[in-house]
Each structure stands twice: as structure tokens, then as C-alpha cells.
Scaffold this motif. Structure first.
Motif, mmCIF file in Angstrom:
data_model
loop_
_atom_site.group_PDB
_atom_site.id
_atom_site.type_symbol
_atom_site.label_atom_id
_atom_site.label_comp_id
_atom_site.label_asym_id
_atom_site.label_seq_id
_atom_site.Cartn_x
_atom_site.Cartn_y
_atom_site.Cartn_z
ATOM 1 N N GLU A 148 28.662 -56.014 95.328
ATOM 2 C CA GLU A 148 30.099 -55.841 95.108
ATOM 3 C C GLU A 148 30.920 -56.914 95.806
ATOM 4 N N VAL A 149 30.502 -57.353 96.987
ATOM 5 C CA VAL A 149 31.197 -58.458 97.651
ATOM 6 C C VAL A 149 31.060 -59.728 96.821
ATOM 7 N N LEU A 152 33.424 -59.429 93.887
ATOM 8 C CA LEU A 152 34.800 -59.636 94.330
ATOM 9 C C LEU A 152 35.089 -61.122 94.547
ATOM 10 N N THR A 175 34.306 -60.085 102.544
ATOM 11 C CA THR A 175 33.793 -58.808 103.038
ATOM 12 C C THR A 175 34.940 -57.904 103.482
ATOM 13 N N TRP A 178 36.620 -56.517 100.479
ATOM 14 C CA TRP A 178 35.818 -55.431 99.899
ATOM 15 C C TRP A 178 36.022 -54.142 100.687
ATOM 16 N N GLN A 181 39.100 -52.806 99.591
ATOM 17 C CA GLN A 181 39.179 -52.648 98.144
ATOM 18 C C GLN A 181 40.418 -53.327 97.570
ATOM 19 N N ARG A 207 33.857 -48.097 105.162
ATOM 20 C CA ARG A 207 33.487 -48.308 103.765
ATOM 21 C C ARG A 207 31.972 -48.218 103.578
ATOM 22 N N THR A 237 31.430 -49.317 91.224
ATOM 23 C CA THR A 237 31.589 -50.753 90.991
ATOM 24 C C THR A 237 32.659 -51.014 89.929
ATOM 25 N N LEU A 240 36.075 -50.475 91.582
ATOM 26 C CA LEU A 240 36.407 -51.608 92.453
ATOM 27 C C LEU A 240 36.865 -52.802 91.632
#
Length: 264
Positions: A148-149, A152, A175, A178, A181, A207, A237, A240
Motif C-alpha cells: 500500500e505504501v 501511494l 510511509t 500511508w 491515509q 495504523r 486497499t 485507501l
């Protein structure tokens, strides 16, 4: 002269480098065969177990240890620039490229969640306490967070939000974003320079614990854990990505373009 056994002990005594390398491989572009992914997750689980045991002995809490591990491996997450992203996604650009990145990330976290959930289901007995979470689910948490980082950071590339700084500084900034968010504000230099402040560390710890707590819900009989693990990761995901994309559209595009589609 150090013996081979001593060399092995040294490696086991400092698993941080191995953890970073394994997370890097698990988040690299391209598909991994299921067997290879399971093998890498198994190695990551063993490496994290060493660090977790040390953290328990030192009295460090699970959240602090998780945050420290992630901050250590964040600079190893492979972030592609816009040109490379377009090449890796059949020449796509703009919103279509962002769509493809999100689909790929959702598939990645769903797959990791399904593997972790299947393991949890196989070992089902009773839901463990959060602070005694199985190493397998801790490994899953770290990998999902890394995917996810990476997503992003690469969405920032797609939407033209450039984050200055060294590779390590940029990794920490992504980070931090993330953990909150949110997208990074290109007009706020403090987004990078203050990324490691106490508030950000607390946000990251919380988180990561939320992600770990979500994975603990995959404990269940038969294959319910695998289904739940994959579905929950995919939904998280997707949520986000939607939040980050809305954030970045507002910050980067001129009036009359994408911003007009966001509604009142």
C-alpha cells in the motif's frame, strides 16, 4: 577466522537486512508464482520471529516494534517513476494508469491476505491475543503495508506530486502519508522534514496495529480464513486508493479538469 556456524549466528542475530530484502522482493513489479510467494512469506515469518523474540525480551510493545521494523524496511520498497510505470503498464497514463496500479495492488494484498488467512485457518483453535499474534500474520501485515505504501507513492508519480529529498526521506514521507491515509501536500515542506515526529510515529504504530488486528479476524475454521483475509485486504486497499486519488486530484490538477468531477 569466523566459522560457518558463527556466520549463521550473525545473520540470525541481525535479521533486519533479510526482512528488508524479502519485503522488497514481495513488492517488486510483476507476478509471483503462488509457491514462490508462500516461500518468501515463510522466510519473512522466520526472520520476523527473531526480531519479535528480542522485542519481547527488551520489553518493547508490539506496536513500537512493528513501527520500527517498517521504518527500517521502507527505503527498500521499490518505487517506480512515471516513465517506468507507464512502460510496465502497457503505455497507460493518467487515470487509466492509476486504475491499473490500484487493480494490481488490490490483487497483491488480496493474495497475501488469502495466504495468511489459509494458514490461520489451518491452525485454528482460538483467537489469540493481539500481543501474541502469530508471526505469519505479522509478516502478512508488513507486506500488505509495503504494497500500500508503494501504491501511494506511485500514485503521487501519476498525479505529478513530486516529493523532494533523499530516497530514505521520500520513503519515510510516503510511509507517514500511508499512516494518515492522506496524500502529501507538495506546498508543505514539513511533510518530509517532520515525517518522523512523535505524532507520525504514533499514527504509524496505530495504523499497523489496525492492519494486524484486521488480519487476526481471519482466524476461522476450514477456508473461511482465506476468503476473509483476501476480501478484507482488497477492500482496505481499494478504500485507501480512492482517498489518496481524491486528495491528489484536488492538489495537483487545474480548475475545469478532474477537480470538477469530485462534486460539491
Amino acid at each position: 577466522m569466523a566459522s560457518p556456524d558463527r556466520h549463521s549466528e550473525d545473520e540470525a542475530a541481525d535479521p533486519g537486512q533479510e526482512v528488508g530484502e524479502l519485503v522488497g522482493r514481495l513488492t517488486q513489479p510483476g507476478e509471483l508464482e503462488p509457491a514462490e510467494r508462500r516461500k518468501l512469506l515463510g522466510r519473512l515469518t522466520r526472520a520476523l520471529s527473531v526480531g519479535a523474540a528480542r522485542a519481547r525480551k527488551s520489553g518493547a510493545g508490539r506496536g513500537r516494534w512493528l513501527a520500527d521494523v517498517f521504518l527500517n524496511i521502507a527505503p527498500r520498497i521499490p518505487i517506480r517513476d512515471l516513465h517506468t510505470l507507464s512502460q510496465h503498464h502497457q503505455g497507460l497514463t493518467g487515470e487509466e494508469l492509476a486504475d491499473d496500479l490500484v487493480r494490481t495492488a488490490m490483487k497483491g494484498t488480496m493474495t497475501v491476505g488469502a495466504i495468511g488467512g489459509a494458514v490461520a485457518a489451518a491452525e485454528f483453535a482460538a483467537p489469540p491475543l493481539l500481543l501474541s499474534a502469530p508471526a505469519q500474520l505479522v509478516a502478512e501485515t508488513i507486506v500488505v503495508a509495503a504494497i500500500e505504501v508503494k501504491l501511494l507513492a506511485e500514485l503521487h508519480e501519476v498525479y505529478g506530486v513530486h516529493v523532494d529529498g533523499t530516497g530514505a526521506q521520500r520513503a519515510i514521507a510516503f510511509t507517514a502519508a500511508w499512516a494518515k491515509q492522506r496524500g502529501i501536500d507538495p506546498l508543505a515542506p514539513s511533510s518530509v522534514t517532520l515525517a518522523l515526529g512523535a505524532a507520525t510515529k504514533t499514527a504509524l504504530r496505530n495504523r499497523l496495529l489496525r492492519v494486524l488486528g484486521r488480519h487476526l479476524t481471519t482466524f476461522g475454521p476450514f477456508l473461511t480464513g482465506a476468503v476473509a483475509g483476501g476480501t478484507l485486504n482488497r477492500m482496505a486497499t481499494k478504500k485507501l486508493a480512492a482517498a489518496i486519488r481524491d486528495d491528489l486530484r484536488v492538489k495537483t490538477l487545474p480548475p475545469g479538469q478532474e477537480r470538477g468531477r469530485l462534486g460539491p
